[in-house]
Scaffold this active site. Structure first.
Site, PDB file in Angstrom:
ATOM      1  N   HIS A  29       0.855  -1.202   0.000  1.00 32.04           N
ATOM      2  CA  HIS A  29       0.000   0.000   0.000  1.00 32.04           C
ATOM      3  C   HIS A  29       0.886   1.246   0.000  1.00 32.04           C
ATOM      4  O   HIS A  29       2.100   1.161   0.222  1.00 32.04           O
ATOM      5  CB  HIS A  29      -0.844   0.053   1.280  1.00 32.04           C
ATOM      6  N   ARG A 120     -11.451  -4.008  -4.449  1.00 32.67           N
ATOM      7  CA  ARG A 120     -11.285  -4.742  -3.193  1.00 32.67           C
ATOM      8  C   ARG A 120     -12.547  -4.617  -2.348  1.00 32.67           C
ATOM      9  O   ARG A 120     -13.055  -3.500  -2.158  1.00 32.67           O
ATOM     10  CB  ARG A 120     -10.097  -4.199  -2.410  1.00 32.67           C
ATOM     11  N   ARG A 126     -13.004  -4.134  11.845  1.00 31.82           N
ATOM     12  CA  ARG A 126     -12.110  -3.167  12.507  1.00 31.82           C
ATOM     13  C   ARG A 126     -11.529  -2.165  11.500  1.00 31.82           C
ATOM     14  O   ARG A 126     -10.866  -1.210  11.855  1.00 31.82           O
ATOM     15  CB  ARG A 126     -10.967  -3.872  13.239  1.00 31.82           C
ATOM     16  N   TYR A 152     -11.085  -9.394   1.376  1.00 26.92           N
ATOM     17  CA  TYR A 152     -10.374  -9.524   2.645  1.00 26.92           C
ATOM     18  C   TYR A 152     -11.401  -9.877   3.724  1.00 26.92           C
ATOM     19  O   TYR A 152     -12.339  -9.108   3.963  1.00 26.92           O
ATOM     20  CB  TYR A 152      -9.645  -8.232   2.996  1.00 26.92           C
ATOM     21  N   ASP A 249       2.975  -6.609   2.120  1.00 26.38           N
ATOM     22  CA  ASP A 249       1.959  -5.884   2.888  1.00 26.38           C
ATOM     23  C   ASP A 249       2.536  -4.609   3.512  1.00 26.38           C
ATOM     24  O   ASP A 249       1.923  -3.994   4.387  1.00 26.38           O
ATOM     25  CB  ASP A 249       1.338  -6.746   3.977  1.00 26.38           C
ATOM     26  N   ASN A 254      -1.448  -1.065  10.900  1.00 28.16           N
ATOM     27  CA  ASN A 254      -1.845  -1.507  12.241  1.00 28.16           C
ATOM     28  C   ASN A 254      -0.859  -2.455  12.910  1.00 28.16           C
ATOM     29  O   ASN A 254      -1.150  -2.991  13.962  1.00 28.16           O
ATOM     30  CB  ASN A 254      -3.224  -2.194  12.204  1.00 28.16           C
TER      31      ASN A 254
HETATM   32  O1  LIG Z   1      -2.970  -4.384   4.765  1.00 29.01           O
HETATM   33  C1  LIG Z   1      -3.596  -5.438   4.860  1.00 29.01           C
HETATM   34  O2  LIG Z   1      -3.709  -6.254   3.925  1.00 29.01           O
HETATM   35  C2  LIG Z   1      -4.246  -5.739   6.121  1.00 29.01           C
HETATM   36  C3  LIG Z   1      -4.744  -4.767   6.912  1.00 29.01           C
HETATM   37  C4  LIG Z   1      -4.973  -3.361   6.540  1.00 29.01           C
HETATM   38  C5  LIG Z   1      -5.840  -3.232   5.358  1.00 29.01           C
HETATM   39  O3  LIG Z   1      -6.208  -4.183   4.702  1.00 29.01           O
HETATM   40  C6  LIG Z   1      -6.256  -1.889   4.990  1.00 29.01           C
HETATM   41  O4  LIG Z   1      -6.066  -0.959   5.775  1.00 29.01           O
HETATM   42  O5  LIG Z   1      -6.790  -1.764   3.868  1.00 29.01           O
HETATM   43  C7  LIG Z   1      -5.135  -5.160   8.260  1.00 29.01           C
HETATM   44  O6  LIG Z   1      -5.333  -6.376   8.483  1.00 29.01           O
HETATM   45  O7  LIG Z   1      -5.257  -4.244   9.104  1.00 29.01           O
END
Ligand SMILES: O=C(O)/C=C(\CC(=O)C(=O)O)C(=O)O
Length: 294
Positions: A29, A120, A126, A152, A249, A254
């Site tokens: 990211h 996505r 959370r 996800y 990742d 977090n």
């Molecule tokens: O980065 C990842 O894949 C997992 C994340 C963060 C996420 O998905 C996001 O903020 O979009 C997580 O489990 O907090």
């Protein structure tokens, strides 16, 4: 303003493993820079800036050639930071967007031109407030040719999500294998349920990623060097070698309390993909089929 978090290693080690030529970090990211790309008002975390220059420096340090940049939830449905990073990569990055399901055909086409090849759907409570399945299915039915959906979710809702996922008309890529409990081992109930899902369609892919999340000490795991993860995941990669892609990742949203060393994450690759053929598929052939088909 709340303290902004730093969830990435300031000085990651050089991996012992050398990725093959053309290797793709297919899950990472960018955060901001916030002055140019403000975070969403609905963001569940507020990170320090982690922009394209840092991402590409890490890419080069780890020995990768390309990136797939996945829209982070802290940016909501404003994909500007992701698009800016893709453009800055000068052909060495593609991306996955998060969109309002009401997005127009023209805006989808513009995202395609900007290097996006999928959207996505995030089901982690959370991270996001809502996940309207009916609206997700509607937009999934009108994506540009060649796109896929990244999903996800956590293992405890896999069965509940099956009817929704079975109805998605394009390929599906599951982030971090749907977060199985790796302490159950390769034949535990979570991995068995995930294999049943993989066996239900031949266009379901997965990311054998995030040992730092799935085998974290705070989650009851072993922490680095993530032995539970290696033992549980290697058989899955061996059994589905053409349907997996790998990523760091970075910048590890977090994970500020158990920040992984990215060099150690890369050194997990030969433990889950022990042959040159498996590494070529995981790091080069598979991600190029999904993201650089055109
Ligand atoms: O980065 C990842 O894949 C997992 C994340 C963060 C996420 O998905 C996001 O903020 O979009 C997580 O489990 O907090």
């Amino acid at each position: 303003m709340a303290d902004r978090i730093v969830s990435w290693h300031a000085n990651p080690s050089k991996p012992k493993f050398t990725p093959p030529p053309g290797a793709v970090d297919a899950h990472c990211h960018v955060f901001g820079p916030m002055a140019q790309f403000p975070f969403s008002a609905k963001a569940k975390y507020l990170p320090e800036d982690a922009g394209p220059d840092m991402l590409f420096a890490l890419r080069d340090h780890l020995g990768f050639e390309k990136n797939v940049i996945v829209q982070a939830s802290c940016h909501g449905t404003d994909n500007s930071a992701t698009l800016h990073a893709i453009a800055a990569a000068q052909g060495k990055a593609r991306g996955v967007a998060v969109v309002d399901p009401a997005i127009s055909e023209d805006d989808l086409a513009a995202l395609h031109l900007g290097g996006i090849r999928g959207i996505r759907f995030n089901f982690l409570k959370r991270l996001v407030d809502d996940a309207p399945k009916d609206r997700f299915l509607e937009v999934a039915s009108r994506l540009p040719k060649g796109w896929h959906v990244v999903i996800y979710f956590e293992a405890d809702i896999l069965e509940e999500l099956r009817p929704f996922m079975d109805a998605i008309p394009v390929p599906i890529v599951v982030d971090h294998m749907g977060r199985p409990d790796v302490t159950q081992g390769p034949d535990g109930p979570d991995m068995k349920a995930f294999r049943r899902f993989l066996d239900s369609r031949d266009d379901i892919w997965f990311k054998p990623t995030c040992p730092d999340r799935l085998d974290a000490i705070k989650e009851g795991g072993k922490g680095d060097p993530w032995d539970n993860f290696a033992a549980a995941v290697a058989p899955l990669v061996a059994d589905y070698p053409t349907r997996c892609i790998w990523g760091t990742d970075w910048p590890h949203p977090n994970m500020q309390d158990e920040i992984p060393d990215d060099g150690h994450l890369v050194d997990m690759i030969p433990r889950i993909a022990p042959t040159a053929e498996l590494q070529q598929a995981l790091l080069v052939d598979n991600p190029n089929r999904l993201y650089w088909a055109d």
